[in-house]
Design a protein around this motif. Sequence first.
Motif, PDB file in Angstrom:
ATOM      1  N   ARG A  67       0.829  -1.211   0.000  1.00  0.00           N
ATOM      2  CA  ARG A  67       0.000   0.000   0.000  1.00  0.00           C
ATOM      3  C   ARG A  67       0.856   1.252   0.000  1.00  0.00           C
ATOM      4  N   ALA A  68       0.446   2.244  -0.787  1.00  0.00           N
ATOM      5  CA  ALA A  68       1.002   3.597  -0.692  1.00  0.00           C
ATOM      6  C   ALA A  68      -0.040   4.471  -0.010  1.00  0.00           C
ATOM      7  N   VAL A  69       0.372   5.190   1.024  1.00  0.00           N
ATOM      8  CA  VAL A  69      -0.536   6.082   1.738  1.00  0.00           C
ATOM      9  C   VAL A  69       0.017   7.497   1.652  1.00  0.00           C
ATOM     10  N   ILE A  70      -0.787   8.401   1.104  1.00  0.00           N
ATOM     11  CA  ILE A  70      -0.383   9.793   0.941  1.00  0.00           C
ATOM     12  C   ILE A  70      -1.184  10.635   1.924  1.00  0.00           C
ATOM     13  N   PHE A  71      -0.498  11.219   2.886  1.00  0.00           N
ATOM     14  CA  PHE A  71      -1.122  12.100   3.865  1.00  0.00           C
ATOM     15  C   PHE A  71      -0.976  13.545   3.394  1.00  0.00           C
ATOM     16  N   ALA A  72      -2.023  14.333   3.576  1.00  0.00           N
ATOM     17  CA  ALA A  72      -2.004  15.719   3.115  1.00  0.00           C
ATOM     18  C   ALA A  72      -2.374  16.660   4.253  1.00  0.00           C
ATOM     19  N   GLY A  73      -1.662  17.787   4.333  1.00  0.00           N
ATOM     20  CA  GLY A  73      -1.946  18.786   5.351  1.00  0.00           C
ATOM     21  C   GLY A  73      -1.535  20.165   4.876  1.00  0.00           C
ATOM     22  N   ASN A  74      -2.086  21.194   5.502  1.00  0.00           N
ATOM     23  CA  ASN A  74      -1.746  22.570   5.164  1.00  0.00           C
ATOM     24  C   ASN A  74      -0.984  23.246   6.299  1.00  0.00           C
ATOM     25  N   HIS A  75      -0.132  24.203   5.918  1.00  0.00           N
ATOM     26  CA  HIS A  75       0.833  24.804   6.837  1.00  0.00           C
ATOM     27  C   HIS A  75       0.667  26.312   6.904  1.00  0.00           C
ATOM     28  N   GLY A  76       0.485  26.824   8.119  1.00  0.00           N
ATOM     29  CA  GLY A  76       0.357  28.255   8.304  1.00  0.00           C
ATOM     30  C   GLY A  76       1.596  29.039   7.951  1.00  0.00           C
ATOM     31  N   VAL A  77       2.751  28.383   8.005  1.00  0.00           N
ATOM     32  CA  VAL A  77       4.003  29.074   7.715  1.00  0.00           C
ATOM     33  C   VAL A  77       4.103  29.508   6.253  1.00  0.00           C
ATOM     34  N   THR A  78       3.230  29.009   5.393  1.00  0.00           N
ATOM     35  CA  THR A  78       3.262  29.432   3.985  1.00  0.00           C
ATOM     36  C   THR A  78       2.987  30.927   3.841  1.00  0.00           C
ATOM     37  N   ALA A  79       2.382  31.535   4.854  1.00  0.00           N
ATOM     38  CA  ALA A  79       2.130  32.977   4.798  1.00  0.00           C
ATOM     39  C   ALA A  79       3.424  33.780   4.702  1.00  0.00           C
ATOM     40  N   GLN A  80       4.543  33.159   5.051  1.00  0.00           N
ATOM     41  CA  GLN A  80       5.829  33.838   4.994  1.00  0.00           C
ATOM     42  C   GLN A  80       6.549  33.661   3.651  1.00  0.00           C
ATOM     43  N   GLY A  81       5.857  33.141   2.666  1.00  0.00           N
ATOM     44  CA  GLY A  81       6.424  33.058   1.327  1.00  0.00           C
ATOM     45  C   GLY A  81       7.502  32.010   1.166  1.00  0.00           C
ATOM     46  N   LEU A 122      -7.666  19.998   6.046  1.00  0.00           N
ATOM     47  CA  LEU A 122      -7.073  20.958   5.111  1.00  0.00           C
ATOM     48  C   LEU A 122      -7.661  22.360   5.262  1.00  0.00           C
ATOM     49  N   ASP A 123      -8.827  22.437   5.862  1.00  0.00           N
ATOM     50  CA  ASP A 123      -9.424  23.749   6.101  1.00  0.00           C
ATOM     51  C   ASP A 123      -8.881  24.431   7.353  1.00  0.00           C
ATOM     52  N   ARG A 124      -8.007  23.728   8.079  1.00  0.00           N
ATOM     53  CA  ARG A 124      -7.398  24.290   9.287  1.00  0.00           C
ATOM     54  C   ARG A 124      -5.881  24.171   9.192  1.00  0.00           C
ATOM     55  N   PRO A 125      -5.228  25.089   8.514  1.00  0.00           N
ATOM     56  CA  PRO A 125      -3.762  25.025   8.455  1.00  0.00           C
ATOM     57  C   PRO A 125      -3.158  25.052   9.853  1.00  0.00           C
ATOM     58  N   THR A 126      -2.001  24.449   9.995  1.00  0.00           N
ATOM     59  CA  THR A 126      -1.276  24.564  11.258  1.00  0.00           C
ATOM     60  C   THR A 126      -0.920  26.024  11.514  1.00  0.00           C
ATOM     61  N   ALA A 127      -0.568  26.330  12.745  1.00  0.00           N
ATOM     62  CA  ALA A 127      -0.131  27.685  13.081  1.00  0.00           C
ATOM     63  C   ALA A 127       1.239  27.954  12.470  1.00  0.00           C
ATOM     64  N   ASP A 128       1.550  29.213  12.276  1.00  0.00           N
ATOM     65  CA  ASP A 128       2.892  29.619  11.843  1.00  0.00           C
ATOM     66  C   ASP A 128       3.866  29.287  12.970  1.00  0.00           C
ATOM     67  N   PHE A 129       4.714  28.287  12.745  1.00  0.00           N
ATOM     68  CA  PHE A 129       5.538  27.792  13.848  1.00  0.00           C
ATOM     69  C   PHE A 129       6.733  28.683  14.194  1.00  0.00           C
ATOM     70  N   THR A 130       6.854  29.822  13.545  1.00  0.00           N
ATOM     71  CA  THR A 130       7.832  30.802  14.026  1.00  0.00           C
ATOM     72  C   THR A 130       7.227  31.660  15.139  1.00  0.00           C
ATOM     73  N   GLN A 131       5.914  31.506  15.379  1.00  0.00           N
ATOM     74  CA  GLN A 131       5.233  32.342  16.366  1.00  0.00           C
ATOM     75  C   GLN A 131       4.464  31.541  17.419  1.00  0.00           C
ATOM     76  N   ALA A 132       4.270  30.252  17.170  1.00  0.00           N
ATOM     77  CA  ALA A 132       3.514  29.402  18.087  1.00  0.00           C
ATOM     78  C   ALA A 132       3.762  27.949  17.690  1.00  0.00           C
ATOM     79  N   PRO A 133       3.447  26.998  18.562  1.00  0.00           N
ATOM     80  CA  PRO A 133       3.508  25.595  18.132  1.00  0.00           C
ATOM     81  C   PRO A 133       2.587  25.358  16.943  1.00  0.00           C
ATOM     82  N   ALA A 134       3.028  24.547  16.010  1.00  0.00           N
ATOM     83  CA  ALA A 134       2.214  24.271  14.820  1.00  0.00           C
ATOM     84  C   ALA A 134       0.883  23.641  15.175  1.00  0.00           C
TER      85      ALA A 134
END
Length: 338
Positions: A67-81, A122-134
Amino acid sequence: MTAFRSPEAFAAALAELTAPDDAAIAAARARQAQLTKPAGSLGRLEDVAVFLAAWQQRERPVLECARAVIFAGNHGVTAQGVSAFPASVTMQMVENFRRGGAAINALSTASGLELSVVPIALDRPTADFTQAPAMSEDDCLEALNLGARAVADRPDLIVVGEMGIGNSTAAAALCARSFGGPASAWTGPGTGLAAEGVARKIAVVEAAVRFHADAPATAFESLRRVGGREIAAIAGAVLHARRLRVPVVLDGFITGAAIAPLFAQNPRIVDHCIAGHRSAEPGHVRLLAAYGLEPLLTLGMRLGEGSGGALAVGIIRAALAAHQNMATFAEAQVAGAL
Protein backbone atom coordinates in the motif's frame (compact mmCIF):
# COMPACT_ATOMS: atom_id res chain seq x y z
CA MET A 1 -8.54 2.45 16.87
CA THR A 2 -6.37 4.70 19.03
CA ALA A 3 -2.73 3.65 19.02
CA PHE A 4 -1.38 6.65 20.93
CA ARG A 5 -3.69 7.92 23.67
CA SER A 6 -1.26 10.48 25.04
CA PRO A 7 2.22 11.92 24.43
CA GLU A 8 3.45 9.51 27.09
CA ALA A 9 1.96 6.53 25.23
CA PHE A 10 3.66 7.70 22.05
CA ALA A 11 7.00 7.95 23.89
CA ALA A 12 6.52 4.47 25.41
CA ALA A 13 5.85 2.95 21.98
CA LEU A 14 9.01 4.60 20.65
CA ALA A 15 11.04 3.22 23.55
CA GLU A 16 9.79 -0.36 23.06
CA LEU A 17 10.53 -1.16 19.42
CA THR A 18 10.18 -4.68 18.05
CA ALA A 19 13.26 -6.41 16.63
CA PRO A 20 13.72 -8.27 13.34
CA ASP A 21 13.18 -12.03 13.42
CA ASP A 22 16.58 -13.73 13.60
CA ALA A 23 15.20 -17.14 12.66
CA ALA A 24 13.57 -15.73 9.51
CA ILE A 25 16.82 -13.96 8.60
CA ALA A 26 18.78 -17.20 8.95
CA ALA A 27 16.23 -19.13 6.89
CA ALA A 28 16.16 -16.53 4.13
CA ARG A 29 19.95 -16.40 3.97
CA ALA A 30 20.12 -20.18 3.84
CA ARG A 31 17.72 -20.15 0.89
CA GLN A 32 19.79 -17.48 -0.87
CA ALA A 33 22.86 -19.69 -0.45
CA GLN A 34 21.11 -22.55 -2.27
CA LEU A 35 19.79 -20.60 -5.27
CA THR A 36 21.40 -21.19 -8.65
CA LYS A 37 23.76 -18.22 -8.69
CA PRO A 38 27.13 -17.30 -7.27
CA ALA A 39 26.88 -16.13 -3.67
CA GLY A 40 26.10 -12.42 -3.50
CA SER A 41 25.75 -12.07 -7.27
CA LEU A 42 22.35 -10.38 -7.04
CA GLY A 43 23.78 -7.72 -4.74
CA ARG A 44 21.21 -5.62 -2.92
CA LEU A 45 18.34 -7.70 -4.29
CA GLU A 46 19.47 -10.42 -1.90
CA ASP A 47 19.63 -7.96 1.00
CA VAL A 48 16.14 -6.66 0.24
CA ALA A 49 14.68 -10.17 0.25
CA VAL A 50 16.31 -10.96 3.59
CA PHE A 51 15.13 -7.60 5.00
CA LEU A 52 11.52 -8.38 4.06
CA ALA A 53 11.86 -11.87 5.53
CA ALA A 54 13.11 -10.41 8.81
CA TRP A 55 10.07 -8.18 9.29
CA GLN A 56 7.41 -10.47 7.80
CA GLN A 57 8.85 -13.30 9.92
CA ARG A 58 8.95 -15.86 7.11
CA GLU A 59 11.60 -17.37 4.88
CA ARG A 60 9.73 -16.38 1.72
CA PRO A 61 8.20 -12.91 2.13
CA VAL A 62 5.32 -11.77 -0.07
CA LEU A 63 3.75 -8.54 -1.34
CA GLU A 64 0.15 -9.61 -1.67
CA CYS A 65 -1.09 -6.41 -0.01
CA ALA A 66 1.30 -3.50 -0.57
CA ARG A 67 0.00 0.00 0.00
CA ALA A 68 1.00 3.60 -0.69
CA VAL A 69 -0.54 6.08 1.74
CA ILE A 70 -0.38 9.79 0.94
CA PHE A 71 -1.12 12.10 3.87
CA ALA A 72 -2.00 15.72 3.12
CA GLY A 73 -1.95 18.79 5.35
CA ASN A 74 -1.75 22.57 5.16
CA HIS A 75 0.83 24.80 6.84
CA GLY A 76 0.36 28.26 8.30
CA VAL A 77 4.00 29.07 7.71
CA THR A 78 3.26 29.43 3.98
CA ALA A 79 2.13 32.98 4.80
CA GLN A 80 5.83 33.84 4.99
CA GLY A 81 6.42 33.06 1.33
CA VAL A 82 8.34 29.81 1.77
CA SER A 83 6.82 28.05 -1.26
CA ALA A 84 6.56 28.75 -4.96
CA PHE A 85 2.88 27.69 -4.82
CA PRO A 86 -0.12 28.86 -2.75
CA ALA A 87 -1.57 26.65 -0.02
CA SER A 88 -4.71 26.09 -2.13
CA VAL A 89 -2.66 23.72 -4.31
CA THR A 90 -2.71 21.11 -1.52
CA MET A 91 -6.45 20.51 -1.91
CA GLN A 92 -6.23 20.75 -5.68
CA MET A 93 -3.61 18.00 -5.73
CA VAL A 94 -5.63 15.84 -3.35
CA GLU A 95 -8.49 16.05 -5.83
CA ASN A 96 -6.05 15.14 -8.61
CA PHE A 97 -5.00 12.06 -6.62
CA ARG A 98 -8.63 11.09 -6.19
CA ARG A 99 -9.27 11.47 -9.91
CA GLY A 100 -6.23 9.34 -10.74
CA GLY A 101 -4.31 12.05 -12.56
CA ALA A 102 -1.10 12.41 -10.53
CA ALA A 103 2.30 10.77 -10.81
CA ILE A 104 1.62 8.71 -7.68
CA ASN A 105 -1.47 7.22 -9.32
CA ALA A 106 0.52 6.12 -12.37
CA LEU A 107 3.48 4.83 -10.36
CA SER A 108 1.33 3.03 -7.79
CA THR A 109 -0.46 1.19 -10.57
CA ALA A 110 2.83 0.31 -12.25
CA SER A 111 4.22 -1.09 -8.97
CA GLY A 112 1.09 -2.98 -7.96
CA LEU A 113 0.30 -0.77 -4.97
CA GLU A 114 -3.11 0.01 -3.59
CA LEU A 115 -3.31 3.77 -3.07
CA SER A 116 -4.88 5.55 -0.11
CA VAL A 117 -5.11 9.34 0.20
CA VAL A 118 -5.66 10.83 3.67
CA PRO A 119 -6.31 14.60 3.78
CA ILE A 120 -6.12 15.95 7.32
CA ALA A 121 -8.07 19.09 8.26
CA LEU A 122 -7.07 20.96 5.11
CA ASP A 123 -9.42 23.75 6.10
CA ARG A 124 -7.40 24.29 9.29
CA PRO A 125 -3.76 25.02 8.45
CA THR A 126 -1.28 24.56 11.26
CA ALA A 127 -0.13 27.69 13.08
CA ASP A 128 2.89 29.62 11.84
CA PHE A 129 5.54 27.79 13.85
CA THR A 130 7.83 30.80 14.03
CA GLN A 131 5.23 32.34 16.37
CA ALA A 132 3.51 29.40 18.09
CA PRO A 133 3.51 25.60 18.13
CA ALA A 134 2.21 24.27 14.82
CA MET A 135 -0.34 22.05 16.56
CA SER A 136 -2.01 21.54 19.89
CA GLU A 137 -1.37 18.27 21.72
CA ASP A 138 -4.79 16.99 20.66
CA ASP A 139 -4.24 17.88 17.00
CA CYS A 140 -0.85 16.17 17.00
CA LEU A 141 -2.25 13.03 18.65
CA GLU A 142 -5.11 12.95 16.14
CA ALA A 143 -2.64 13.08 13.25
CA LEU A 144 -0.41 10.41 14.79
CA ASN A 145 -3.41 8.11 15.19
CA LEU A 146 -4.61 8.73 11.64
CA GLY A 147 -1.21 7.51 10.52
CA ALA A 148 -1.40 4.45 12.74
CA ARG A 149 -4.82 3.53 11.31
CA ALA A 150 -3.33 3.38 7.82
CA VAL A 151 -1.35 0.26 8.81
CA ALA A 152 -3.73 -1.25 11.38
CA ASP A 153 -4.73 -4.12 9.07
CA ARG A 154 -1.06 -5.14 8.70
CA PRO A 155 -0.33 -4.83 4.98
CA ASP A 156 2.75 -6.67 3.73
CA LEU A 157 4.50 -3.34 3.08
CA ILE A 158 3.65 0.35 3.17
CA VAL A 159 5.00 3.31 1.20
CA VAL A 160 4.53 6.63 3.00
CA GLY A 161 4.09 9.83 1.01
CA GLU A 162 2.88 13.38 1.55
CA MET A 163 1.27 16.42 0.03
CA GLY A 164 1.38 19.82 1.70
CA ILE A 165 2.49 23.16 0.35
CA GLY A 166 5.17 24.47 2.70
CA ASN A 167 6.05 21.11 4.22
CA SER A 168 9.68 21.13 3.08
CA THR A 169 10.09 24.11 5.45
CA ALA A 170 8.63 22.05 8.28
CA ALA A 171 10.90 19.14 7.29
CA ALA A 172 13.98 21.38 7.42
CA ALA A 173 12.96 22.73 10.84
CA LEU A 174 12.45 19.19 12.15
CA CYS A 175 15.89 18.14 10.94
CA ALA A 176 17.60 21.23 12.33
CA ARG A 177 15.90 20.71 15.70
CA SER A 178 16.63 16.97 15.74
CA PHE A 179 20.21 16.91 14.42
CA GLY A 180 21.48 20.46 14.82
CA GLY A 181 23.65 22.21 12.27
CA PRO A 182 22.84 25.39 10.39
CA ALA A 183 19.40 25.78 8.86
CA SER A 184 21.06 26.21 5.47
CA ALA A 185 22.28 22.59 5.64
CA TRP A 186 18.69 21.33 5.72
CA THR A 187 16.87 23.90 3.58
CA GLY A 188 16.52 23.64 -0.19
CA PRO A 189 14.36 24.92 -3.04
CA GLY A 190 11.42 22.60 -2.37
CA THR A 191 8.89 23.11 -5.15
CA GLY A 192 11.26 25.35 -7.08
CA LEU A 193 12.26 28.47 -5.14
CA ALA A 194 14.94 30.70 -6.60
CA ALA A 195 17.94 31.81 -4.51
CA GLU A 196 16.07 34.71 -2.89
CA GLY A 197 13.24 32.41 -1.88
CA VAL A 198 15.63 29.83 -0.43
CA ALA A 199 17.31 32.56 1.64
CA ARG A 200 13.91 33.63 2.99
CA LYS A 201 13.09 30.01 3.77
CA ILE A 202 16.38 29.56 5.66
CA ALA A 203 15.57 32.63 7.76
CA VAL A 204 12.14 31.15 8.59
CA VAL A 205 13.68 27.83 9.67
CA GLU A 206 16.22 29.70 11.83
CA ALA A 207 13.41 31.69 13.44
CA ALA A 208 11.44 28.51 14.17
CA VAL A 209 14.41 26.78 15.79
CA ARG A 210 15.08 29.87 17.95
CA PHE A 211 11.44 30.23 18.98
CA HIS A 212 11.22 26.63 20.20
CA ALA A 213 14.77 26.32 21.55
CA ASP A 214 13.66 26.02 25.19
CA ALA A 215 10.86 23.52 24.50
CA PRO A 216 11.24 19.86 25.51
CA ALA A 217 13.34 17.96 22.97
CA THR A 218 11.04 14.92 22.83
CA ALA A 219 9.88 13.44 19.54
CA PHE A 220 6.27 14.38 20.28
CA GLU A 221 7.08 17.99 21.10
CA SER A 222 9.24 18.43 18.00
CA LEU A 223 6.48 17.05 15.77
CA ARG A 224 3.78 19.24 17.26
CA ARG A 225 5.88 22.39 17.41
CA VAL A 226 7.58 22.50 13.99
CA GLY A 227 5.92 19.66 12.08
CA GLY A 228 2.57 19.42 10.35
CA ARG A 229 -0.47 17.17 10.42
CA GLU A 230 0.64 15.08 7.44
CA ILE A 231 4.17 14.85 8.85
CA ALA A 232 2.90 13.69 12.25
CA ALA A 233 0.67 11.15 10.47
CA ILE A 234 3.72 9.72 8.70
CA ALA A 235 5.51 9.44 12.04
CA GLY A 236 2.50 7.65 13.52
CA ALA A 237 2.29 5.27 10.57
CA VAL A 238 6.00 4.40 10.75
CA LEU A 239 5.94 3.83 14.50
CA HIS A 240 2.77 1.72 14.46
CA ALA A 241 4.11 -0.21 11.48
CA ARG A 242 7.08 -1.12 13.66
CA ARG A 243 4.75 -2.46 16.35
CA LEU A 244 3.08 -4.66 13.71
CA ARG A 245 6.34 -5.57 11.91
CA VAL A 246 5.19 -3.96 8.68
CA PRO A 247 8.18 -2.91 6.50
CA VAL A 248 8.14 0.75 5.45
CA VAL A 249 9.43 2.38 2.27
CA LEU A 250 10.31 6.03 2.85
CA ASP A 251 9.94 8.43 -0.04
CA GLY A 252 12.00 11.62 -0.07
CA PHE A 253 13.16 14.38 2.24
CA ILE A 254 9.83 15.14 3.88
CA THR A 255 8.85 11.56 4.72
CA GLY A 256 12.38 11.00 6.00
CA ALA A 257 12.25 14.16 8.11
CA ALA A 258 8.97 13.01 9.67
CA ILE A 259 10.91 10.42 11.66
CA ALA A 260 13.92 12.66 12.43
CA PRO A 261 12.69 13.46 15.95
CA LEU A 262 11.91 9.77 16.52
CA PHE A 263 15.42 8.84 15.39
CA ALA A 264 16.91 11.44 17.73
CA GLN A 265 15.14 9.67 20.59
CA ASN A 266 15.63 6.07 19.41
CA PRO A 267 17.89 5.46 16.36
CA ARG A 268 16.49 1.93 15.94
CA ILE A 269 13.33 3.42 14.41
CA VAL A 270 14.88 3.17 10.92
CA ASP A 271 15.59 -0.58 11.17
CA HIS A 272 12.32 -1.55 9.45
CA CYS A 273 12.62 1.20 6.81
CA ILE A 274 13.95 1.19 3.26
CA ALA A 275 14.94 4.45 1.59
CA GLY A 276 13.10 4.23 -1.71
CA HIS A 277 15.21 6.87 -3.42
CA ARG A 278 17.53 9.82 -2.90
CA SER A 279 15.72 13.06 -3.60
CA ALA A 280 17.29 16.01 -5.38
CA GLU A 281 16.43 18.11 -2.30
CA PRO A 282 19.87 18.87 -0.78
CA GLY A 283 18.97 18.00 2.81
CA HIS A 284 17.96 14.47 1.85
CA VAL A 285 21.55 13.38 1.25
CA ARG A 286 22.50 14.58 4.72
CA LEU A 287 19.43 12.95 6.27
CA LEU A 288 20.02 9.53 4.70
CA ALA A 289 23.63 9.66 5.86
CA ALA A 290 22.44 10.33 9.41
CA TYR A 291 20.11 7.33 9.20
CA GLY A 292 22.70 5.07 7.60
CA LEU A 293 20.25 4.23 4.80
CA GLU A 294 21.38 3.63 1.23
CA PRO A 295 18.60 4.48 -1.24
CA LEU A 296 17.47 1.94 -3.77
CA LEU A 297 17.22 4.57 -6.53
CA THR A 298 18.85 7.89 -7.38
CA LEU A 299 16.98 9.42 -10.29
CA GLY A 300 17.05 13.14 -9.54
CA MET A 301 13.40 13.09 -8.45
CA ARG A 302 11.97 15.77 -6.13
CA LEU A 303 8.22 15.47 -6.58
CA GLY A 304 7.14 13.96 -3.28
CA GLU A 305 3.69 12.29 -3.23
CA GLY A 306 5.40 9.00 -2.40
CA SER A 307 6.52 8.82 -6.05
CA GLY A 308 10.09 7.67 -5.47
CA GLY A 309 8.99 5.16 -2.86
CA ALA A 310 6.35 3.73 -5.17
CA LEU A 311 8.87 3.37 -7.96
CA ALA A 312 11.24 1.51 -5.63
CA VAL A 313 8.58 -1.11 -4.95
CA GLY A 314 9.22 -2.44 -8.45
CA ILE A 315 12.78 -3.23 -7.34
CA ILE A 316 11.49 -4.82 -4.15
CA ARG A 317 9.10 -7.02 -6.14
CA ALA A 318 11.98 -8.11 -8.36
CA ALA A 319 14.03 -9.03 -5.28
CA LEU A 320 11.20 -11.15 -3.92
CA ALA A 321 10.55 -12.76 -7.32
CA ALA A 322 14.15 -13.96 -7.49
CA HIS A 323 14.08 -15.13 -3.87
CA GLN A 324 10.80 -16.96 -4.32
CA ASN A 325 11.01 -18.37 -7.84
CA MET A 326 14.62 -19.26 -8.57
CA ALA A 327 15.48 -22.92 -8.38
CA THR A 328 17.89 -24.28 -5.80
CA PHE A 329 20.96 -26.21 -6.88
CA ALA A 330 19.20 -29.43 -5.88
CA GLU A 331 16.00 -28.59 -7.74
CA ALA A 332 17.88 -27.65 -10.90
CA GLN A 333 20.24 -30.63 -10.56
CA VAL A 334 23.22 -28.30 -10.77
CA ALA A 335 26.24 -29.83 -9.10
CA GLY A 336 27.79 -27.77 -6.31
CA ALA A 337 27.75 -24.10 -5.54
CA LEU A 338 28.69 -21.67 -8.31
